[in-house]
Design an enzyme around this catalytic site. Structure first.
Site: not given
Lengths: 287, 287
Positions: A85, A160, A228
């Protein structure tokens, strides 16, 4: 996760060359026939398709574009598939650089966690050219049960980000629900019986609320990785001129989770920070 | 909803006396054998158990405690069941006043909407004495498929507040996800294929996102009622010394939905306000 995902390819009869900064983590794959090498470059030199799944965008950049990186060892016709990701903009940049060398690059982040990786039931969100997607389908199908082509380079990563945006405010919802129930003197498990299967229901409620109630903060999915992801999503949103107040609130509340020392716990640790905010000793709730 | 719920009782052979401020709304029940009267008091004079389901806490107060209200017509041994989503503190007060006259009072708000009411699949969240709950069970079971006793008076309402708190931030999540996907140039329905069945999944995503995408803002559940519920939850939280930033954000964003003229639309109209906030013409997305 990479270990399980590669394992499915080996089980289907594919040959694999593997690299890990901690070679011991690849030992079980080597036992099953994979060849261990010393760099991403060496993986690429021996492979038609190279999968990467690492931690942060800076790792992706180093592993793919860096010295001894995948691209440096990729012959024309190689396909690179980054399943980390990571930043949509980085995925686009990698695809551009790769294309200039006759190499295909696809972004294919996943959701479903350790369990999904082990069981081959991941959701794989794919950005890249349609031909590349089609060629990779037999491999993706071994790793995931929901494999969807979302558009050109970067569109897997954007999808995502949509996924993580959904989870972010959803986790706030679960925590606030449990804190309200606690202060109202309700039995938390009895409350879940009433609210889990209707319009308030969610994967997070069914799977994370019981862990919060039970005081189980093992990852699952690390707080530091989720932070993150939310940072990437907020940066991308800002670059697209988009205000997402719910996601921003979630990101800040998770920042408090880190401040309280839970970066390496699972995302369900949000309840600890939001309980602390309200002077509720959550350990006391679960003890 | 009351019409459907009462219909299940008639279908099971119970006799019913009914009141509605708009008598025409009770016509179909009268056709099925119910007796229409002119006040909540007259309902109570002819009934062992009195169900109420109205709009706002002020309506609950008037219908149960007011002149010609249910309590004024309740003989000792009567049971009052308020199924409105209303204030936990009001439910406690009604139970106290009722008890002082030998009348039982139970709060039993529901979730599941029109469809759940029609199909008898509501979640019924019950606050009151255990004996009263047990005595009412045969009736509740005709109206709902998830019937749970959550504790003493007010605890049904508190549980409904937990339910609405979950929905509130969950709806922000769905809207922000669709706005992100829109700005990122993704196909919204294709994105839903990737994110609906995993860790980002929720009832709201599966049921409300398609309506948002399709431009269908019919209620379902009215914005003005949801705003009321969130206001109650925030007031109760404040009274319990509890900070719920996600719920507060949702309540304020829904205030913007009202400001934009959508109070009588369904809760999925949140996307219109959050799109407007970002200068996205959502009608353009769906046309």
């Amino acid at each position: 996760m990479g270990n399980s995902m590669c394992g499915h390819l080996l089980a289907a009869g594919y040959r694999a060359t593997v690299f890990n900064r901690s070679p011991a983590k690849a030992a079980s794959l080597v036992d099953r026939g994979a060849t261990l090498v010393d760099s991403p470059k060496q993986v690429a030199e021996r492979s038609d398709v190279v999968f990467t799944i690492v931690g942060f965008p800076s790792d992706v950049e180093q592993v793919i574009l860096g010295d001894d990186g995948v691209l440096s060892g990729s012959a024309e016709g190689t396909t690179i598939v980054d399943m980390t990701t990571s930043k949509p903009s980085l995925a686009e940049r990698i695809a551009d650089v790769a294309a200039s060398r006759g190499v295909a690059s696809v972004d294919a982040p996943v959701s479903g966690g350790d369990t999904g990786a082990r069981n081959g039931t991941l959701s794989i969100m794919v950005g890249g050219l349609e031909d590349d997607f089609n060629r990779l389908q037999p491999l993706f199908q071994l790793m995931g049960s929901t494999v969807v082509h979302q558009g050109g380079p970067g569109r897997g990563q954007h999808t995502k980000m949509v996924n993580q945006t959904l989870i972010a405010s959803g986790m706030i919802a679960v925590c606030e629900a449990l804190l309200y129930a606690t202060r109202a003197g309700l039995d938390l498990n009895t409350v879940l019986q009433s609210v889990s299967s209707g319009a308030a229901g969610s994967w997070s409620l069914s799977n994370m609320a019981p862990r919060m109630i039970g005081g189980d903060f093992d990852p699952g999915f690390f707080v530091e990785h989720f932070i993150k992801d939310m940072r990437i999503a907020l940066d991308e949103a800002a670059a697209m001129n988009l205000s997402l107040p719910g996601l921003a609130l979630a990101q800040q509340l998770y920042q408090a989770v880190v401040a309280q020392g839970h970066a390496k716990d699972g995302t369900q640790a949000l309840i600890l920070a939001m309980a602390e905010l309200n002077k509720i000793d959550w350990k006391g709730q679960t003890g």
